[in-house]
Structure formats: structure tokens, C-alpha cells
Design a protein around this motif. Structure first.
Motif: not given
Length: 104
Positions: A14-18
Motif C-alpha cells: 500500500i502506498v499512501v499519497k498525501t
């Protein structure tokens, strides 16, 4: 750093993007648009840069307003200076960013 983020699934996890990451991605997309006049691109970029500046200043309300300005401009140019299919994608991206920011 803002607490607003969206989660994008990838094969490796999972990549969390702001919201700021998402705006920067949209800025890159606008810069690379083929067949869109530079004047139109510059107007779109000005709105995205204003949203990014507001977000970095922790002013979510202003960031929301600037993203809505971007959407309004894309809608106004859809089928004119921006191909309709491209406009739809830009609006979808901007709408997702507004969700990430937490716009009403």
C-alpha cells in the motif's frame, strides 16, 4: 505535513499519497497534455499551484476552493481547448484530490 491522504493499492503493498502528492501528480499530467494550448495549460497550472500553496500553508478551505476553480476551468474548456475525454480524467483526478483534502 498534512494528515489528509488517500490509499492506492499496488502489487507490492500500500502506498499512501498525501493530497500534495496527488496535486503534484496532476501538475505533471497537465504539463504533459498533448494538443492543449500552452495558455490553457498555464491557467490550469496556476490553479493547481495555488491549491498546493494553500495546502502547504494548512489552509484546507483555500485548497478546496482552488481545486474547485481548476474543475470549473476544465469544465469550461471541455470539448474546446481540452478534449472531452481528457477533461473527464482531469476532473476525476481533481475530485479525488478534493476528497483527500476533505472538502465539503
Amino acid at each position: 505535513d498534512t494528515t489528509t491522504s488517500s490509499i492506492t493499492g499496488t502489487q507490492s503493498g500500500i502506498v499512501v499519497k498525501t493530497a500534495a502528492d496527488e496535486i503534484n501528480d496532476l501538475i505533471a499530467k497537465v504539463r504533459s497534455l498533448p494538443n492543449v494550448p500552452n495558455g490553457t495549460k498555464n491557467a490550469l497550472l496556476a490553479k493547481l499551484n495555488a491549491a498546493l500553496t494553500a495546502l502547504e500553508a494548512h489552509n484546507a478551505a483555500a485548497a478546496c476552493a482552488r481545486m474547485q476553480d481548476f474543475i470549473n476551468l476544465v469544465q469550461a474548456q471541455s470539448g474546446k481547448k481540452i478534449p472531452a475525454i481528457v477533461a473527464a480524467g482531469l476532473i476525476a483526478d481533481a475530485t479525488q484530490i478534493r476528497t483527500t483534502i476533505g472538502c465539503p
